[in-house]
Design a protein around this motif. Structure first.
Motif, PDB file in Angstrom:
ATOM      1  N   HIS A 149       6.281   3.524   1.846  1.00 16.20           N
ATOM      2  CA  HIS A 149       7.137   4.632   2.249  1.00 16.20           C
ATOM      3  C   HIS A 149       7.774   4.426   3.607  1.00 16.20           C
ATOM      4  N   LYS A 150       7.443   3.315   4.264  1.00 14.52           N
ATOM      5  CA  LYS A 150       8.106   2.992   5.533  1.00 14.52           C
ATOM      6  C   LYS A 150       9.476   2.426   5.201  1.00 14.52           C
ATOM      7  N   SER A 180       0.857  -1.180   0.000  1.00 11.29           N
ATOM      8  CA  SER A 180       0.000   0.000   0.000  1.00 11.29           C
ATOM      9  C   SER A 180       0.894   1.232   0.000  1.00 11.29           C
ATOM     10  N   GLU A 181       0.314   2.365  -0.284  1.00  6.47           N
ATOM     11  CA  GLU A 181       1.082   3.604  -0.256  1.00  6.47           C
ATOM     12  C   GLU A 181       1.744   3.806   1.108  1.00  6.47           C
ATOM     13  N   GLU A 182       0.998   3.481   2.156  1.00  7.56           N
ATOM     14  CA  GLU A 182       1.491   3.682   3.517  1.00  7.56           C
ATOM     15  C   GLU A 182       2.728   2.852   3.819  1.00  7.56           C
ATOM     16  N   ASN A 183       2.679   1.541   3.524  1.00 10.48           N
ATOM     17  CA  ASN A 183       3.819   0.707   3.887  1.00 10.48           C
ATOM     18  C   ASN A 183       4.930   0.723   2.838  1.00 10.48           C
TER      19      ASN A 183
END
Length: 68
Positions: free
Chosen positions: A66-67, A61-64
């Motif tokens: 960029h982690k 997902s976009e969230e993970n």
């Protein structure tokens, strides 16, 4: 697996595949491909193993992404 997931998505009325489509098709496509050492002990274990893999897999997902 790819074709099965694509057809599954089409049958659901979509022209694209979602992560849940992959999860839905994993057992029907992969269970018979697992070769477990003890056939007697392995009965039913292929589905359990695939469930464990799917539960541990992280859906991109976009969230993970960029982690770091």
């Amino acid at each position: 697996m790819l074709k099965a997931v694509q057809v599954y998505a089409i049958l659901k009325g979509r022209g694209y595949v979602e992560p849940d489509d992959v999860k839905a098709m994993a057992k029907p496509v992969l269970c018979h491909r697992l070769v477990l050492k003890n056939a007697i002990m392995a009965k039913g274990q292929a589905e359990i193993i695939i469930d464990q893999i799917l539960n541990e897999a992280v859906v991109p997902s976009e969230e993970n992404l960029h982690k770091g």
